[in-house]
Design a protein around this motif. Sequence first.
Motif, short mmCIF file in Angstrom:
data_model
loop_
_atom_site.label_atom_id
_atom_site.label_comp_id
_atom_site.label_asym_id
_atom_site.label_seq_id
_atom_site.Cartn_x
_atom_site.Cartn_y
_atom_site.Cartn_z
N VAL A 163 49.54 -13.28 -34.29
CA VAL A 163 49.11 -14.65 -33.98
C VAL A 163 50.26 -15.63 -34.17
O VAL A 163 50.50 -16.50 -33.31
CB VAL A 163 47.91 -15.05 -34.86
CG1 VAL A 163 47.58 -16.53 -34.70
CG2 VAL A 163 46.69 -14.19 -34.52
N ARG A 164 50.99 -15.50 -35.26
CA ARG A 164 52.10 -16.42 -35.52
C ARG A 164 53.16 -16.32 -34.43
O ARG A 164 53.68 -17.34 -33.94
CB ARG A 164 52.72 -16.14 -36.89
CG ARG A 164 53.75 -17.17 -37.34
CD ARG A 164 54.24 -16.87 -38.74
NE ARG A 164 55.05 -17.94 -39.28
CZ ARG A 164 56.36 -18.10 -39.04
NH1 ARG A 164 57.00 -17.22 -38.26
NH2 ARG A 164 57.03 -19.11 -39.58
N ALA A 165 53.50 -15.09 -34.05
CA ALA A 165 54.50 -14.91 -32.99
C ALA A 165 54.00 -15.48 -31.67
O ALA A 165 54.76 -16.12 -30.92
CB ALA A 165 54.84 -13.43 -32.85
N ALA A 166 52.73 -15.27 -31.37
CA ALA A 166 52.18 -15.74 -30.10
C ALA A 166 52.14 -17.27 -30.04
O ALA A 166 52.36 -17.86 -28.98
CB ALA A 166 50.78 -15.17 -29.89
N LEU A 167 51.85 -17.92 -31.17
CA LEU A 167 51.80 -19.37 -31.19
C LEU A 167 53.14 -20.00 -30.80
O LEU A 167 53.17 -21.12 -30.27
CB LEU A 167 51.40 -19.86 -32.59
CG LEU A 167 49.94 -19.70 -32.99
CD1 LEU A 167 49.76 -19.96 -34.48
CD2 LEU A 167 49.03 -20.62 -32.17
N ALA A 168 54.22 -19.28 -31.05
CA ALA A 168 55.55 -19.81 -30.76
C ALA A 168 56.18 -19.20 -29.51
O ALA A 168 57.34 -19.48 -29.21
CB ALA A 168 56.47 -19.58 -31.96
N GLU A 210 46.36 -26.92 -49.14
CA GLU A 210 46.89 -25.83 -48.31
C GLU A 210 46.01 -24.58 -48.43
O GLU A 210 45.77 -23.88 -47.44
CB GLU A 210 48.33 -25.51 -48.71
CG GLU A 210 49.29 -26.68 -48.58
CD GLU A 210 49.24 -27.32 -47.20
OE1 GLU A 210 49.36 -26.60 -46.20
OE2 GLU A 210 49.06 -28.56 -47.13
N GLU A 211 45.53 -24.29 -49.63
CA GLU A 211 44.66 -23.14 -49.80
C GLU A 211 43.29 -23.37 -49.15
O GLU A 211 42.72 -22.46 -48.55
CB GLU A 211 44.49 -22.82 -51.29
CG GLU A 211 43.46 -21.73 -51.61
CD GLU A 211 43.78 -20.34 -51.09
OE1 GLU A 211 43.03 -19.41 -51.41
OE2 GLU A 211 44.79 -20.17 -50.36
N PHE A 212 42.77 -24.60 -49.23
CA PHE A 212 41.52 -24.89 -48.53
C PHE A 212 41.69 -24.67 -47.02
O PHE A 212 40.80 -24.13 -46.36
CB PHE A 212 41.07 -26.34 -48.78
CG PHE A 212 40.71 -26.63 -50.21
CD1 PHE A 212 39.94 -25.74 -50.94
CD2 PHE A 212 41.13 -27.81 -50.81
CE1 PHE A 212 39.60 -26.02 -52.26
CE2 PHE A 212 40.79 -28.09 -52.12
CZ PHE A 212 40.03 -27.19 -52.85
N ALA A 256 51.53 -21.37 -48.36
CA ALA A 256 52.50 -21.79 -47.35
C ALA A 256 52.57 -20.73 -46.25
O ALA A 256 52.53 -19.53 -46.51
CB ALA A 256 53.87 -21.99 -47.97
N GLY A 257 52.67 -21.20 -45.03
CA GLY A 257 52.72 -20.28 -43.91
C GLY A 257 51.38 -20.05 -43.25
O GLY A 257 51.30 -19.34 -42.24
N HIS A 258 50.30 -20.64 -43.81
CA HIS A 258 49.01 -20.50 -43.14
C HIS A 258 49.09 -21.14 -41.76
O HIS A 258 49.95 -21.99 -41.49
CB HIS A 258 47.89 -21.13 -43.97
CG HIS A 258 47.93 -22.62 -44.05
ND1 HIS A 258 47.56 -23.44 -43.00
CD2 HIS A 258 48.30 -23.46 -45.04
CE1 HIS A 258 47.69 -24.70 -43.34
NE2 HIS A 258 48.15 -24.75 -44.58
N LEU A 259 48.19 -20.74 -40.88
CA LEU A 259 48.23 -21.16 -39.49
C LEU A 259 47.09 -22.11 -39.12
O LEU A 259 46.82 -22.32 -37.94
CB LEU A 259 48.19 -19.93 -38.58
CG LEU A 259 49.30 -18.89 -38.83
CD1 LEU A 259 49.10 -17.68 -37.92
CD2 LEU A 259 50.68 -19.50 -38.62
N ALA A 260 46.44 -22.68 -40.12
CA ALA A 260 45.26 -23.51 -39.85
C ALA A 260 45.57 -24.69 -38.93
O ALA A 260 44.71 -25.13 -38.17
CB ALA A 260 44.68 -24.03 -41.17
N LEU A 261 46.79 -25.20 -39.00
CA LEU A 261 47.18 -26.34 -38.17
C LEU A 261 48.19 -25.94 -37.10
O LEU A 261 48.86 -26.79 -36.52
CB LEU A 261 47.74 -27.46 -39.06
CG LEU A 261 46.74 -28.01 -40.08
CD1 LEU A 261 47.41 -28.96 -41.06
CD2 LEU A 261 45.57 -28.70 -39.38
N GLY A 262 48.26 -24.63 -36.84
CA GLY A 262 49.12 -24.15 -35.77
C GLY A 262 50.50 -23.75 -36.24
O GLY A 262 50.79 -23.64 -37.43
#
Length: 415
Positions: A44-49, A281-283, A342-348
């Motif tokens: 998912v992270r790779a695809a977002l970018a 960030e955890e939320f 850190a590094g979560h993808l909640a905001l893209g």
Amino acid sequence: MDLADGLLDHPYDVYRRLRDSAPVHRVDGPDGSPAWLVTRYDDVRAALADPRLSLDKRHAGEGGYRGFALPPALDANLLNMDPPDHTRIRRLVGRAFTPRRVEQLRTPIRQTADRLLDALGPHGTTDLIAAYAAPLPITVICDLLGVPGPHRRDFRAWTDALVAPDPARPQAAKDAVVAMLGYFTRLIAAKRAEPADDLLSDLIAVRDEGDRHTENGDPPARDGADRLTEDELMSLAFLILFAGYENTVQLIGNAVLALLRHPHDLAALRGEPERLPAAVEEFARYEGPALLAVRRFPTEDITLGGVTVPAGETVLLSLSAANRDPARFPDPDRLDLGRDAAGHLALGHGIHYCLGAPLARAETQIALAALLDRFPHLALAAPDAGPDADLRWRPSMRARGLLALQVTYGEAPPS
């Protein structure tokens, strides 16, 4: 498979099963059209970018996308654009959402939060979404844009109709679009006639005069490259209002629910309020405002998670599945305010990372701080009826937010 099966009531169970069985699945998407669902964090992270995954619907294959159609005056927004148009428009509006600008907004945000809590009185029972989590971000974003107070309740109703359409009222979403288009047309005309000190007046000046300053403060060349079209102006105002309200109300509501379900963490956060920024960030990782990112269309055949997806087909990236991937976050279904989220993808991630992320973070931090300061005895209104009792979630496969959250509050324990 039909993505709707079980997703509204138990999204994390559904995504866990999908993520464990395979990284990519063929599904029926939210609009009923076929799509490819990506569930694992690294993919998912790779695809977002990945620039080969376009947000521009013109790259959708024939018959491959049947999403709700906005009129051109609202559709020319950042959620449907690739560079260079995306880069141009994001640069023009990005200065309104820089961390420095958001820091300047913290005091008025706290003042708004305190006014809303004052209106609740010293104790009682209320729907915290309707009384607090929703009016706070709509007030902040309308103040920023310059939307007059009497119309803000309308905006809440319009955005709600678009995010979670009521099956019993199929015309409501279309009516909301017509109402928003008409209102923004009138508002832009009024601000053209009498500009004010607000973001919408600034955007109108960019549309009519070109961007007045470059990054170093020098006047830019007046070649039209820094201007907005009229549709882009209207669409940008719509997106700022829509996303600025929607993401934040869901993040605040979900965070409060998580704390009330975890009283030990609630007590710890009261004792150490300096931990709030990390806790937010955890939320966001644990129960973020979106289950899925905006749909994407490959501009060429592309391999995702070992699966070849043909050009033009619809790709759905599950932010919530990625954020609970145990390969990235150990014991991911546990709320852990000590976790480094850190590094979560909640905001893209990537060039489409949420433009208003600094503002959403600040509003959530301030909303929680004000609430915990004011009411040391905050609790779910029906704590013994089960973990999901009386909870009503938005009927959306994209958004993750509460329709209502009944709580008791007060300066003394409820009798």
